[in-house]
Write an enzyme that holds these catalytic residues in place. Structure first.
Site: not given
Ligand SMILES: Cc1ncc(C[n+]2csc(CCOP(=O)(O)OP(=O)(O)O)c2C)c(N)n1
Ligand SMILES: [Mg+2]
Length: 398
Positions: A294, A298, A307
């Site tokens: 990435r 985010h 971070y």
């Molecule tokens: C069930 C849930 N827990 C927490 C969140 C908050 N949240 C949004 S994106 C994210 C990280 C996701 O990371 P990843 O699966 O690696 O996908 P990326 O954003 O890197 O594409 C989190 C924890 C959420 N949207 N849904």
């Protein structure tokens, strides 16, 4: 065909992390053991099938190059350039106060484009939020995606005739429904498949593991794309799991699994195509771990500089999926630098045209937000609605 090589895919690959590769596409699944019998087959997690066809220097392994004519190769390139143009414009619009929010995908274009490319209209696609490069290929107009990211409900439903689920923001929640679709297809003898993607963070959700297990047991025609971009917002992969070869998890569940260079458009397309063919032909699910990074925020609500050391990003600039593909296309005479500039200009214009369509659409109707959940609101919600309408009146919002 069996090709053996060693591919360091991760930036911090120490020699012992370099995956040893044995490429044997289409390997038959061994028959299940007799019920209750001890099965002595061992699963060697040290040998994960890996695939890279186009390396970061823009060199192609000719023995593995997919059978695509020059026109298709140029279309693949254009799709990645369009994805990036959309990305850059959406970020600029959000910073100018013209867009609600947005999850950039810069540097992950090969993942998105490569996983949607082999799909036909009768296959299904269940995306997560960073998948607009794939959604555009699937037939989502860019102005609709802008409507969606600006927070309007009208942008969420898939366009007529597009077999996609709306993207999910609840992490991992869209993976079990994708498997459900696959199971239904199998029962109906529908010879198509489902592709579903999720991130390294989502892979820690129990629902994703359950989905993979269900798909394996049911031999559902599902292709899981785990986009390992190293980060789940501010959580780096090493803080989330000890075993950072996510493909190995699929093997544990009896799913054909492969680790792919997610910044290599030829490998992503090839691995997804093979997995889709296996699924459509009754060979069951596949897990593709796409190793990528990435590069950016985010979402627009995030500031990674608090971070993450920016030095971690630099090596990935060299691994850019568009740059390496363009280098190869140009060196092999399939594209001139003039062509590349023209394509960039055309893609930019396409995005600007979509922005005009988006801007011309009706704006939000804030007075309607309580209107579509209940046929008649429960008393406490009605009280909230009235208070909210009084507030809009005070602020002069019509
Ligand atoms: C069930 C849930 N827990 C927490 C969140 C908050 N949240 C949004 S994106 C994210 C990280 C996701 O990371 P990843 O699966 O690696 O996908 P990326 O954003 O890197 O594409 C989190 C924890 C959420 N949207 N849904
Ligand atoms: Mg991630």
């Amino acid at each position: 065909m069996s090709v053996n090589y060693t591919t360091p895919l991760m930036p911090d690959s120490s020699p012992d992390k370099e995956a040893s590769v044995s490429r044997t596409p289409g390997e038959a699944t061994p028959p299940p053991p007799a019920s209750g019998a001890f099965d002595a087959r061992s699963i060697d997690l040290g040998r994960i099938e890996c695939l890279q066809i186009l390396n970061e220097r823009g060199e192609v392994d000719e023995g593995l190059r997919p059978d695509m004519d020059d026109d298709e190769l140029r279309q693949l390139h254009r799709a990645m350039v369009l994805s990036r143009a959309f990305d850059a414009r959406m970020l600029a619009m959000q910073r100018q106060g013209q867009m609600g929010t947005f999850a950039p995908n810069i540097g992950q274009e090969a993942c998105g484009v490569g996983q949607a490319w082999p799909l036909g209209g009768k296959d299904w696609f269940s995306p997560s939020y960073r998948s607009f490069g794939a959604q555009i290929i699937r037939g989502w107009p860019m102005d609709r995606l802008m409507t969606l990211w600006d927070g309007y409900h009208d942008g969420f439903p898939p366009p007529e005739g597009v077999n996609d689920l709306p993207f999910s923001i609840v992490i991992g929640s869209h993976v079990l429904p994708a498997v459900g679709i696959g199971m239904a297809m199998k029962r109906a003898n529908d010879p198509h498949c489902v592709v579903v993607n999720f991130g390294d963070g989502a892979f820690s959700e129990g629902a994703v593991i359950e989905a993979i297990n269900f798909a394996a047991v049911e031999q559902a025609p599902v292709v899981f794309i785990a986009e390992n971009n190293g980060w789940a917002i501010s959580t780096p992969l090493y803080k989330q799991c000890k075993n950072d070869v996510l493909a190995s998890r699929g093997i544990g569940y009896g799913v054909h699994s492969i680790r792919v260079d997610g910044n290599d458009i030829l490998a992503m397309t090839t691995a997804t195509r093979e997995a889709c063919e296996r699924a459509r032909n009754g060979g069951g699910p596949t897990l593709i771990e796409a190793v990528t990074f990435r590069m950016s925020l985010h979402t627009t609500a995030d500031d990674p500089t608090v971070y993450r050391d920016e030095a971690l990003v630099d090596p990935w600039k060299e691994r850019c999926p568009i740059r390496r593909f363009e280098a190869w296309l140009q060196r092999t005479g399939r594209l001139t630098s003039g062509d590349a500039d023209t394509i960039r200009g055309e893609c930019e214009q396409e995005v600007l045209d979509a922005r005009e369509t988006f801007r011309a659409q009706a704006k939000a109707k804030p007075r309607e937000i309580f209107d579509y959940l209940y046929a008649s609101n429960p008393p406490e919600l009605e009280a909230q609605r009235m208070a909210y309408l009084r507030r809009l009146d005070r602020k002069g919002v019509s």
